[in-house]
Design a protein around this motif. Structure first.
Motif, short mmCIF file in Angstrom:
data_model
loop_
_atom_site.label_atom_id
_atom_site.label_comp_id
_atom_site.label_asym_id
_atom_site.label_seq_id
_atom_site.Cartn_x
_atom_site.Cartn_y
_atom_site.Cartn_z
N PHE A 13 0.82 -1.21 0.00
CA PHE A 13 0.00 0.00 0.00
C PHE A 13 0.85 1.26 0.00
CE2 PHE A 13 -3.01 3.06 2.06
CZ PHE A 13 -3.97 3.03 1.07
N HIS A 14 1.91 1.30 0.82
CA HIS A 14 2.69 2.55 0.90
C HIS A 14 3.59 2.73 -0.32
CE1 HIS A 14 5.52 -0.24 2.97
NE2 HIS A 14 6.40 0.49 2.30
N ASN A 15 3.70 1.71 -1.17
CA ASN A 15 4.47 1.88 -2.41
C ASN A 15 3.61 2.30 -3.61
OD1 ASN A 15 7.05 1.53 -1.49
ND2 ASN A 15 7.00 -0.72 -1.75
N LEU A 16 2.32 2.44 -3.40
CA LEU A 16 1.46 2.91 -4.51
C LEU A 16 1.86 4.34 -4.86
CD1 LEU A 16 -2.02 1.58 -3.32
CD2 LEU A 16 -0.57 0.63 -5.14
N LYS A 17 1.80 4.69 -6.17
CA LYS A 17 2.33 5.99 -6.61
C LYS A 17 1.41 7.16 -6.28
CE LYS A 17 5.40 4.46 -10.30
NZ LYS A 17 4.83 3.17 -10.76
N GLY A 18 0.12 6.89 -6.18
CA GLY A 18 -0.83 7.98 -5.91
C GLY A 18 -0.63 8.56 -4.52
N ASN A 19 -1.10 9.79 -4.36
CA ASN A 19 -1.06 10.43 -3.06
C ASN A 19 -2.34 10.03 -2.33
OD1 ASN A 19 -0.68 12.19 -0.91
ND2 ASN A 19 -1.57 13.94 -2.04
N ILE A 20 -2.22 9.05 -1.42
CA ILE A 20 -3.42 8.47 -0.81
C ILE A 20 -3.54 8.92 0.64
CG2 ILE A 20 -4.67 6.32 -0.32
CD1 ILE A 20 -2.72 5.04 -2.46
N ILE A 21 -4.67 9.50 0.97
CA ILE A 21 -4.88 9.97 2.34
C ILE A 21 -6.00 9.14 2.95
CG2 ILE A 21 -5.47 11.96 3.77
CD1 ILE A 21 -4.49 13.67 1.29
N GLN A 22 -5.67 8.43 4.01
CA GLN A 22 -6.64 7.53 4.61
C GLN A 22 -7.42 8.24 5.71
OE1 GLN A 22 -4.90 3.70 5.40
NE2 GLN A 22 -6.54 3.16 6.84
N HIS A 23 -8.76 8.12 5.70
CA HIS A 23 -9.61 8.72 6.73
C HIS A 23 -10.46 7.63 7.36
CE1 HIS A 23 -9.07 12.84 4.92
NE2 HIS A 23 -8.95 12.14 3.81
N SER A 24 -10.90 7.91 8.57
CA SER A 24 -11.77 6.96 9.26
C SER A 24 -13.11 7.64 9.50
CB SER A 24 -11.09 6.59 10.58
OG SER A 24 -11.98 5.85 11.38
N ILE A 25 -14.19 6.92 9.28
CA ILE A 25 -15.51 7.52 9.48
C ILE A 25 -16.39 6.56 10.27
CG2 ILE A 25 -16.34 6.75 7.19
CD1 ILE A 25 -17.98 9.41 7.11
N ARG A 26 -17.16 7.07 11.21
CA ARG A 26 -18.03 6.20 11.99
C ARG A 26 -19.49 6.61 11.80
NH1 ARG A 26 -16.11 5.26 16.97
NH2 ARG A 26 -14.00 5.94 16.46
N ALA A 27 -20.36 5.71 12.17
CA ALA A 27 -21.80 5.95 11.99
C ALA A 27 -22.20 7.26 12.64
CB ALA A 27 -22.60 4.79 12.58
N HIS A 28 -23.07 8.00 11.95
CA HIS A 28 -23.62 9.30 12.38
C HIS A 28 -22.63 10.45 12.25
CE1 HIS A 28 -27.12 7.12 13.63
NE2 HIS A 28 -26.39 6.37 14.44
N GLU A 29 -21.42 10.17 11.77
CA GLU A 29 -20.45 11.24 11.58
C GLU A 29 -20.71 11.94 10.25
OE1 GLU A 29 -15.58 11.73 11.42
OE2 GLU A 29 -16.43 9.83 12.08
#
Ligand code: C2E
Ligand code: SIN
Ligand code: SIN
Ligand code: FE
Ligand code: FE
Length: 669
Positions: A113-129
């Motif tokens: 995953f960290h070698n993928l070329k795209g600029n990837i920003i991971q977010h976390s989302i929970r119910a009702h957010e």
């Protein structure tokens, strides 16, 4: 906002010939806001095509509902993850933080995953957010769904509209609490795309999916404008889904919600699907069924053009037909220049093109190959054909993209060319290129419709042959005379029907019948001796008595046939010499005289077209009159010989008369 469906299948991708129409890719939906914020929901196999449709740089958001394989497996081959100029915000439900590292590398995928070329920003989302994104402050809210494993649904508010998507969601039949929760989530949705894997008849409780009936129920009272049923069960064929679509059309739906089966590549706005046909695989069969009702060429061509333009969103189009080794300009639509209801006037344009590779339509006719041209003003210098800009020059119209496909007859020979002009982008109304999908659809449509055209031509040739056998007047004159009477009668009818606000559908059908039926008005002359027919000079009283029997004779020939046209042709043959004042005839004596509206409408119309043509044409017993003398005669006889309302209609179509006479000239022998 605009929604594109990239994957509509549940459980596992199922590409196959019998799923090609609705599509075999698994869950993926694109949402694009008016300001251009780009968001995807779920990463099923449809995400690969979605990514491939994108440019080489940009920014997007991807929201995942849960980690079942059919909702994430497309991640691997999502183009933006592999390109350095892309920024991808990956929003994962809070319990799935481990997923990227697990799903990339670890023996599952060659690149970590960290070698993928795209600029990837991971977010976390929970119910009702709620998450706010983009320049337009799009609001994305996560909602918990009913599912055996945890799963989120998403609600999006942007552009003063609301979108709702449930990945997997089970509303157990008879579970009122679940139904109420679903209704709550759907509330106010302009477009809701929901998991309707099953029907009540094949529902499997506990698998985490709903039936379409339960969603339709839940949507009642929730103010949903468009309900799109997706996550089709993996084994369901296009034909089975068409059956569901058929049920949806008749299912009780008091709110008037638009209810649609999801189809891969279909697009929606809050106003409904774009374009608004093509949502069921049998649309073409249903169209061809409708088409086969019409025997008349102009009506058939009008319908084909209208349908081809709807499915490609083309601004204009022209149909050319092969005739005598040339292409005849047969029918045209152009939304920018004239309305479709005026288009019939251009049907009598007598323009011809040679079948040769130097024009676009000629090339398609000569080679049988389609041409899809992005811009007719920038053709490759190597192309044998050139764009003829005479029409554009004369009208100020600007042709850019063009798609031309051949019509094929039953034996596979080219019998015409369908030319579609300027596919319009929905928002900008700019001309954009036709897609390869449209080329395929247009080819298929033209091939199928080609046999209807060929069939109509055959019917028409039969009518000609009947007339020829009748040896009415001079055989070389028979065809054009009948064509003109048919065309003039059809146009008088249309004018009359429009003034009497008849429904468009009825006008089309009746017009197509009247044209052909009116062509047969004098078929009874088959039984009249040439000695009388070709007599130079006036008929004696006895000769005229015999001549008058051509009405009864024609009717007796037609009485044996019962198809829609013969029934009308019977009325016309028998009554076309009746007079409005009751002084006409329907036979050799005066016993069957009728007057006024007791005379069938089609016969009253045909008598005007017939007398007009008789006056305009040279006969063995008289010289040709001018158009204006003939019209003056009709006007003088209004209320006497003719129905005055119909004479008024004839006067109102007078502009078309010279065109009709140019299109069907007498062939001098
Ligand atoms: P058609 O030649 O097709 O003419 C159809 C109708 O047009 C005629 O019906 C009549 O109403 C009108 N019409 C034709 N020519 C004239 C004209 O010079 N003046 C006026 N005022 N009306 C005209 P109609 O009279 O019942 O005749 C039916 C058919 O009988 C004609 O069909 C034609 O084939 C034949 N016919 C009628 N008169 C003569 C004639 O004097 N000599 C010959 N050889 N045939 C005639
Ligand atoms: C052509 O196909 O190039 C001629 C017809 C037209 O100009 O539309
Ligand atoms: C279409 O693709 O059929 C319509 C054109 C558009 O909406 O861009
Ligand atoms: Fe007649
Ligand atoms: Fe006639």
């Amino acid at each position: 906002m605009e929604i594109t469906l990239w994957g509509v299948r549940g459980s596992i991708a199922s590409p196959a010939p019998d799923t090609a129409f609705y599509g075999g890719n698994t869950a993926c939906i694109e949402l694009r806001s008016d300001a251009g914020t780009l968001v995807f929901f779920d990463a099923g196999t449809g995400l690969r095509d979605a990514g491939n449709s994108l440019p080489d740089s940009g920014e997007c958001h991807l929201f995942i509902t849960h980690a079942h394989a059919d909702h994430i497996i497309g991640l691997w081959f999502f183009k933006p993850l592999h390109l350095p100029d892309w920024t991808v915000h990956l929003h994962l439900p809070n319990w799935l933080g481990y997923l990227p590292d697990y799903f990339f590398a670890g023996g599952v995928f060659p690149v970590s995953f960290h070698n993928l070329k795209g600029n990837i920003i991971q977010h976390s989302i929970r119910a009702h957010e709620e998450v706010r994104i983009g320049a337009d402050e799009m609001r994305v809210t996560a909602l918990p769904t009913c599912h055996p494993d945890d799963c989120l649904a998403y609600r999006v508010d942007v552009d003063a509209a609301r979108f709702f998507y449930s990945g997997d969601h089970e509303i157990k039949t008879n579970d009122d609490a679940a139904r109420a929760a679903a209704r709550e989530m759907l509330t106010g949705a302009d477009i809701a795309v929901v998991d309707a894997t099953y029907e009540r008849g094949d529902y499997k409780e506990g698998w985490g999916h709903s039936t379409w009936e339960d969603w339709v129920d839940a949507a009642q009272g929730a103010g949903v404008r468009n309900l799109v049923l997706t996550h089709h069960e993996v084994g369901k064929s296009d034909q089975e889904l068409d059956c569901v679509a058929q049920k949806l059309r008749t299912h009780e739906n008091p709110d008037g919600t638009g209810i649609y089966l999801a189809r891969e590549s279909a697009r929606f706005t809050p106003d409904g699907p774009i374009p608004d046909v093509c949502l069921e695989s049998d649309w073409m069969l249903r169209f061809l069924d409708e088409l086969s009702r019409y025997k008349d060429e102009n009506v058939t061509l009008d319908r084909i053009l209208a349908k081809a333009r709807t499915v490609t969103n083309a601004d204009a189009g022209t149909i050319f037909l092969v005739d005598d080794g040339e292409l005849v300009f047969a029918y045209t639509h152009n939304d920018s220049l004239f309305s479709v209801s005026e288009a019939y006037k251009y049907a009598y344009t007598a323009q011809r093109l040679p079948i040769s590779e130097d024009s676009i339509a000629g090339y398609v006719a000569a080679t049988g190959m389609p041409l899809n041209l992005d811009d007719v003003r920038q053709l490759s210098p190597d192309a044998p054909y050139r764009f003829n800009d005479k029409f554009d020059k004369n009208t100020g119209y600007r042709t850019r993209s063009m798609l031309a496909v051949p019509f094929l007859d039953i034996e596979g020979r080219v019998c015409g060319v369908l030319q579609l002009i300027n596919r319009l982008a929905r928002k900008t109304r700019q001309s954009v290129p036709f897609t390869s999908d449209m080329v395929y659809t247009a080819r298929l449509l033209a091939r199928e419709a080609g046999s209807v055209i060929a069939h109509n031509a055959l019917y028409r040739r039969n009518v000609y042959n009947i007339l020829k056998m009748a040896r009415v007047h001079d055989p070389s004159e028979t065809g054009p005379h009948a064509e003109r009477v048919g065309a003039v009668a059809a146009e008088i009818y249309q004018r009359w029907a429009e003034k009497n606000t008849r429904p468009q559908e009825e006008i089309r059908y009746e017009k197509s019948r009247i044209r052909l039926a009116a062509m047969l008005h004098d078929i009874g002359k088959v039984g009249i001796s040439d000695l009388i027919l070709k007599k130079r000079g006036r008929l004696s009283e006895e000769e005229y008595r015999i001549m008058r029997s051509h009405t009864e004779l024609g009717a007796s020939i037609l009485a044996e046939e019962t198809d829609g046209i013969s029934v009308l042709a019977y009325d016309i043959a028998l009554h076309h010499h009746q007079k409005w004042n009751g002084m006409g005839y329907a036979g050799s004596d005066d016993t069957r005289r009728l007057s006024g509206e007791a005379i069938p409408l089609a016969a009253r119309i045909t008598s005007i077209a017939d007398v007009f043509d008789a006056l305009i044409s040279p006969r063995s017993y008289k010289n040709a009159w001018t158009f204006s003398d003939a019209l003056t005669f009709l006007r003088k006889e209004a209320d006497q010989h003719f129905d005055p309302e119909l004479v008024a209609c004839m006067e109102e179509i007078h502009e078309m008369l010279p065109l009709i006479y140019q299109r069907f000239p007498d062939r001098t022998t």
